[in-house]
Scaffold this motif. Structure first.
Motif, mmCIF file in Angstrom:
data_model
loop_
_atom_site.group_PDB
_atom_site.id
_atom_site.type_symbol
_atom_site.label_atom_id
_atom_site.label_comp_id
_atom_site.label_asym_id
_atom_site.label_seq_id
_atom_site.Cartn_x
_atom_site.Cartn_y
_atom_site.Cartn_z
ATOM 1 N N ASP A 115 1.973 -9.521 0.961
ATOM 2 C CA ASP A 115 2.770 -8.346 0.605
ATOM 3 C C ASP A 115 4.159 -8.402 1.253
ATOM 4 O OD1 ASP A 115 2.965 -5.747 -0.678
ATOM 5 O OD2 ASP A 115 2.893 -4.906 1.349
ATOM 6 N N ARG A 129 8.805 -6.172 -9.867
ATOM 7 C CA ARG A 129 7.717 -5.343 -9.359
ATOM 8 C C ARG A 129 6.467 -6.207 -9.293
ATOM 9 N NH1 ARG A 129 6.624 -1.415 -13.339
ATOM 10 N NH2 ARG A 129 7.835 -2.690 -14.758
ATOM 11 N N TYR A 130 5.580 -5.868 -8.387
ATOM 12 C CA TYR A 130 4.325 -6.605 -8.294
ATOM 13 C C TYR A 130 3.195 -5.649 -7.964
ATOM 14 C CZ TYR A 130 4.794 -6.305 -3.225
ATOM 15 O OH TYR A 130 4.922 -5.841 -1.940
ATOM 16 N N LYS A 131 2.010 -6.094 -8.307
ATOM 17 C CA LYS A 131 0.816 -5.310 -8.020
ATOM 18 C C LYS A 131 -0.258 -6.279 -7.544
ATOM 19 C CE LYS A 131 -2.021 -1.712 -10.066
ATOM 20 N NZ LYS A 131 -2.244 -0.896 -11.259
ATOM 21 N N GLU A 172 -4.169 -6.669 -6.834
ATOM 22 C CA GLU A 172 -5.493 -6.113 -7.076
ATOM 23 C C GLU A 172 -6.519 -7.201 -6.829
ATOM 24 O OE1 GLU A 172 -5.282 -2.725 -10.392
ATOM 25 O OE2 GLU A 172 -4.801 -4.722 -11.158
#
Length: 83
Positions: free
Chosen positions: A59, A72-74, A76
């Motif tokens: 992160d 942008r990133y996510k 999961e």
């Protein structure tokens, strides 16, 4: 030849110069055992230079890369999606 770019891993570093985001993501994927998916082809070709420690959180690395290129990133489970 800058051998430290290829041997920095022995010192616990991930060092790169003018490397594409796609190539960086392959190394990060191996190091963090994550799958990284791009939804924007342009982002794959963005070039970066830098040094990270191998134990830094993924992160944090992505946030640093965001300072140079807007994306942008996510995260999961074991997948990172980059838009």
């Amino acid at each position: 030849v800058e051998t430290d770019l290829y041997s920095s891993w022995r010192n616990g570093q991930f060092k790169f110069r003018k490397l594409s985001f796609e190539e960086i993501s392959k190394r990060l994927s191996r190091n963090y055992n994550m799958t990284i998916i791009f939804h924007n082809r342009f982002l794959k070709t963005a070039k970066y230079s830098g040094v990270f420690l191998n134990y830094e959180p993924l992160d944090l690395i992505l946030k640093v890369l965001q300072t140079n290129t807007a994306f942008r990133y996510k995260i999961e489970k074991d997948t990172v999606t980059i838009k």
